[in-house]
Design a protein around this motif. Structure first.
Motif, mmCIF file in Angstrom:
data_model
loop_
_atom_site.group_PDB
_atom_site.id
_atom_site.type_symbol
_atom_site.label_atom_id
_atom_site.label_comp_id
_atom_site.label_asym_id
_atom_site.label_seq_id
_atom_site.Cartn_x
_atom_site.Cartn_y
_atom_site.Cartn_z
ATOM 1 N N THR A 73 0.817 -1.201 0.000
ATOM 2 C CA THR A 73 0.000 0.000 0.000
ATOM 3 C C THR A 73 0.857 1.259 0.000
ATOM 4 O O THR A 73 2.047 1.241 0.324
ATOM 5 C CB THR A 73 -0.897 0.008 1.248
ATOM 6 N N THR A 74 0.219 2.394 -0.345
ATOM 7 C CA THR A 74 0.846 3.697 -0.224
ATOM 8 C C THR A 74 0.443 4.286 1.124
ATOM 9 O O THR A 74 -0.748 4.425 1.417
ATOM 10 C CB THR A 74 0.414 4.625 -1.368
ATOM 11 N N ILE A 75 1.427 4.631 1.934
ATOM 12 C CA ILE A 75 1.182 5.087 3.298
ATOM 13 C C ILE A 75 1.806 6.459 3.482
ATOM 14 O O ILE A 75 2.965 6.685 3.119
ATOM 15 C CB ILE A 75 1.766 4.094 4.321
ATOM 16 N N LEU A 76 1.035 7.373 4.046
ATOM 17 C CA LEU A 76 1.531 8.701 4.380
ATOM 18 C C LEU A 76 1.823 8.753 5.876
ATOM 19 O O LEU A 76 0.977 8.396 6.686
ATOM 20 C CB LEU A 76 0.488 9.767 4.025
ATOM 21 N N VAL A 77 3.026 9.190 6.241
ATOM 22 C CA VAL A 77 3.402 9.353 7.635
ATOM 23 C C VAL A 77 3.504 10.843 7.923
ATOM 24 O O VAL A 77 4.381 11.530 7.389
ATOM 25 C CB VAL A 77 4.738 8.657 7.954
ATOM 26 N N THR A 78 2.598 11.367 8.752
ATOM 27 C CA THR A 78 2.719 12.764 9.155
ATOM 28 C C THR A 78 3.758 12.867 10.263
ATOM 29 O O THR A 78 3.921 11.959 11.063
ATOM 30 C CB THR A 78 1.373 13.328 9.650
ATOM 31 N N GLY A 79 4.474 13.997 10.260
ATOM 32 C CA GLY A 79 5.575 14.102 11.216
ATOM 33 C C GLY A 79 6.653 13.078 10.926
ATOM 34 O O GLY A 79 7.331 12.595 11.845
#
Length: 255
Positions: free
Chosen positions: A2-8
């Motif tokens: 999957t494509t995962i966005l990590v904030t911070g």
């Protein structure tokens, strides 16, 4: 994968979450205020946030600051995630946010509630304090010749890489709601943590326990920020100190 966005994703926790997810084969985007190509201030939102969330399946929300704005940031992130059709939002929180009346804890609890009511699939993990946070507190307390500690307060520090590994595992799975807390391997009194820190940094300080007042202090004395029943972490505070400062007395005075 999957494509995962990590904030911070450049912060204390986020960078390890990013490393772990990439090692597991996921496509990872890092969002922070200064990291290109997704340099976004979540407190402001905007088109940059929409671009960062485009085609993202899962968001791991690590961005946070005690300086304020976390609720506004969470609202903007949730609104953007809805627009993008994000399937899963994973939030990191703190053990005791519903028991210890500190301002930052209240904010983290408010963010939890926003996540729960977001209409997205969600997972929330609460953990005890990271080793490096405890070390920073002790560093500040060790500056005077006498080290004044809050009487009767203990802590349960946890290794940040273990938290990152757990978050990566949760991000790769299905939304799970509120999952079991993750605590460090042992509950430690503040004097024992302070003496370990002083030994690792080669400092000599007199340690004095000072009773404090207030509802937050009472909640800390009662262990509202601890999770002894979830002491599943393995990395000890001494292990962290040895890795950071070296094994010998005064091996480094970087803390």
């Amino acid at each position: 994968m999957t494509t995962i966005l990590v904030t911070g994703g450049t912060g204390t926790l986020g960078r390890y979450v990013t490393e772990r997810l990439r090692a597991d084969g996921h496509e990872v985007r890092v969002l922070s205020r200064h990291a290109q190509p997704y340099a976004v201030d979540l407190r402001r939102g905007g088109s940059g946030l929409d671009a960062a969330l485009d085609s993202v399946d899962t968001v791991v929300h690590c961005a946070s600051t005690p300086r304020g704005g976390d609720e506004r940031a969470a609202r903007n992130l949730i609104a953007g995630a809805r627009r993008a059709g994000v399937r899963h939002l994973v939030d990191i929180s703190i053990v005791g946010v519903d028991r210890v009346p500190l301002g930052y804890y209240r904010t983290k609890l408010a963010v939890e509630r926003l996540v729960e009511g977001s209409g997205l699939g969600w997972t929330v993990l609460r953990t005890t304090q990271f080793h490096d946070l405890v070390a920073r507190v002790l560093q500040a307390l060790a500056k005077p010749p006498v080290m004044l500690l809050p009487a009767g307060v203990s802590d349960q520090p946890v290794e940040v890489r273990e938290v990152a590994a757990r978050l990566a595992e949760l991000a790769a799975g299905e939304p799970a709601g509120r999952v079991p807390d993750l605590g460090g391997p042992e509950v430690r009194t503040f004097p024992s943590l302070a003496r370990a820190y002083l030994a690792a940094t080669g400092r000599r300080r007199r340690v004095v326990n000072v009773p404090l007042a207030g509802t937050a202090y009472r909640a800390l004395r009662s262990g509202g920020h601890l999770a002894p029943e979830h002491a599943s972490g393995e990395g000890t505070f001494e292990g962290y100190l040895a890795a950071r400062f070296g094994n010998g007395p005064g091996g480094a005075r970087r803390g």
